[in-house]
Design a protein around this motif. Structure first.
Motif, short mmCIF file in Angstrom:
data_model
loop_
_atom_site.label_atom_id
_atom_site.label_comp_id
_atom_site.label_asym_id
_atom_site.label_seq_id
_atom_site.Cartn_x
_atom_site.Cartn_y
_atom_site.Cartn_z
N GLU A 118 -17.95 24.47 -2.33
CA GLU A 118 -17.28 25.72 -1.96
C GLU A 118 -17.87 26.29 -0.69
O GLU A 118 -17.14 26.80 0.17
CB GLU A 118 -17.38 26.73 -3.10
CG GLU A 118 -16.52 26.38 -4.30
CD GLU A 118 -16.80 27.27 -5.49
OE1 GLU A 118 -17.63 28.20 -5.39
OE2 GLU A 118 -16.17 27.03 -6.55
N SER A 119 -19.18 26.22 -0.55
CA SER A 119 -19.84 26.70 0.67
C SER A 119 -19.37 25.89 1.88
O SER A 119 -19.14 26.45 2.96
CB SER A 119 -21.35 26.59 0.50
OG SER A 119 -22.00 26.92 1.71
N ALA A 120 -19.22 24.59 1.71
CA ALA A 120 -18.75 23.74 2.81
C ALA A 120 -17.32 24.11 3.19
O ALA A 120 -16.98 24.16 4.38
CB ALA A 120 -18.82 22.28 2.40
N HIS A 121 -16.48 24.40 2.19
CA HIS A 121 -15.10 24.80 2.49
C HIS A 121 -15.07 26.12 3.26
O HIS A 121 -14.27 26.29 4.17
CB HIS A 121 -14.28 24.91 1.19
CG HIS A 121 -13.92 23.60 0.61
ND1 HIS A 121 -13.03 22.73 1.21
CD2 HIS A 121 -14.35 22.97 -0.52
CE1 HIS A 121 -12.91 21.64 0.48
NE2 HIS A 121 -13.71 21.76 -0.59
N LEU A 122 -15.95 27.06 2.89
CA LEU A 122 -16.01 28.33 3.61
C LEU A 122 -16.46 28.15 5.05
O LEU A 122 -16.07 28.91 5.93
CB LEU A 122 -16.95 29.30 2.88
CG LEU A 122 -16.46 29.83 1.53
CD1 LEU A 122 -17.54 30.65 0.85
CD2 LEU A 122 -15.19 30.65 1.71
N ASP A 123 -17.30 27.13 5.26
CA ASP A 123 -17.76 26.83 6.62
C ASP A 123 -16.76 26.01 7.41
O ASP A 123 -17.00 25.66 8.57
CB ASP A 123 -19.10 26.09 6.59
CG ASP A 123 -20.23 27.00 6.13
OD1 ASP A 123 -20.07 28.23 6.24
OD2 ASP A 123 -21.26 26.48 5.65
N GLY A 124 -15.63 25.65 6.80
CA GLY A 124 -14.57 24.93 7.50
C GLY A 124 -14.69 23.42 7.51
O GLY A 124 -14.10 22.75 8.35
N VAL A 125 -15.47 22.87 6.59
CA VAL A 125 -15.63 21.42 6.52
C VAL A 125 -14.36 20.83 5.91
O VAL A 125 -13.88 21.28 4.87
CB VAL A 125 -16.87 21.04 5.68
CG1 VAL A 125 -16.96 19.53 5.50
CG2 VAL A 125 -18.12 21.57 6.34
N GLU A 157 -16.52 16.59 4.22
CA GLU A 157 -17.12 16.82 2.91
C GLU A 157 -17.62 15.51 2.31
O GLU A 157 -18.72 15.44 1.77
CB GLU A 157 -16.09 17.47 1.98
CG GLU A 157 -16.57 17.72 0.59
CD GLU A 157 -15.47 18.28 -0.30
OE1 GLU A 157 -15.09 17.57 -1.24
OE2 GLU A 157 -14.99 19.39 -0.04
N ARG A 178 -20.57 14.10 4.89
CA ARG A 178 -21.73 14.95 5.16
C ARG A 178 -22.35 15.55 3.91
O ARG A 178 -23.50 15.95 3.93
CB ARG A 178 -21.34 16.07 6.11
CG ARG A 178 -21.10 15.58 7.50
CD ARG A 178 -21.27 16.71 8.47
NE ARG A 178 -20.07 16.82 9.29
CZ ARG A 178 -19.59 17.95 9.76
NH1 ARG A 178 -20.17 19.08 9.47
NH2 ARG A 178 -18.53 17.96 10.52
#
Length: 198
Positions: free
Chosen positions: A107-114, A119, A122
């Motif tokens: 979820e944090s990666a999605h918020l950062d635009g990954v 995903e 990385r």
């Protein structure tokens, strides 16, 4: 090893992302792992015969079905069967490992635009790396266990689809070839063991 492993990784990743019909595809990919190899090979052979399911499909299109169990296509048929039959176990292990990746990290990666592949490469792959290494080593050891797939599919054409494991099996079955089978087994162990340990 270099075909089944990437297929399993990508398939596991997308099945864990809950793509439509993911449960159905999980069963389709895992089913060959729980069916005995003899029955699986017999069903596969009957399906791709000229008078089997594949032949009926070609007949529906008014075309002549290729003979996939005769040279030169028989080798590729054995490759395809071995890949299809080998996906299930790896898929199950990778799916379980990917599901254990913390959702907070994703979820944090999605918020950062990954994105999806960011995903995967990385976040997911670095977090499941120990499992991947173990599976890769197991796959390297499994190279010599491809014995019965060509035997069951191409009993009369074993020279076209001979593997090291099948050659050792044939020689060990013949009492006169025990020494040759043992020698090749020891030589392959001497050359392959350092590679697997490395």
């Amino acid at each position: 090893m270099f075909v089944i492993f990437p297929i399993c990784l990508l398939t596991s990743y997308f099945l864990c992302r809950k793509v439509p019909l993911s449960g159905f595809f999980r069963i389709v990919f895992y089913l060959p792992s729980i069916i005995p190899l003899v029955i699986l090979a017999l069903g596969f052979t009957n399906m791709i015969k000229i008078d089997g399911l594949l032949g009926k499909i070609y007949e529906g299109f008014h075309a002549e079905a290729p003979s996939l169990l005769l040279p030169p296509k028989v080798r590729w048929t054995v490759y395809l069967f071995t890949i299809w039959a080998g996906i299930g176990g790896n898929l199950l292990l990778l799916s379980g490992t990917i599901k254990r990746v913390p959702t907070e990290v994703l979820e944090s990666a999605h918020l950062d635009g990954v994105g999806t592949f960011g995903e995967l490469f990385r976040i997911v792959i670095p977090m499941i790396w120990p499992t991947m290494v173990t599976m890769f080593v197991m796959s390297m050891m499994g190279i010599f266990s491809v014995v019965f797939q060509p035997l069951f599919l191409t009993d009369k054409l074993m020279n076209e689809t001979m593997t090291i494991g099948l050659w050792i099996f044939n020689k060990a079955s013949d009492n006169a070839g025990n020494v040759q089978a043992a020698t090749l087994g020891i030589l392959t162990t001497i050359f392959v063991a350092p590679v697997i340990l490395l």
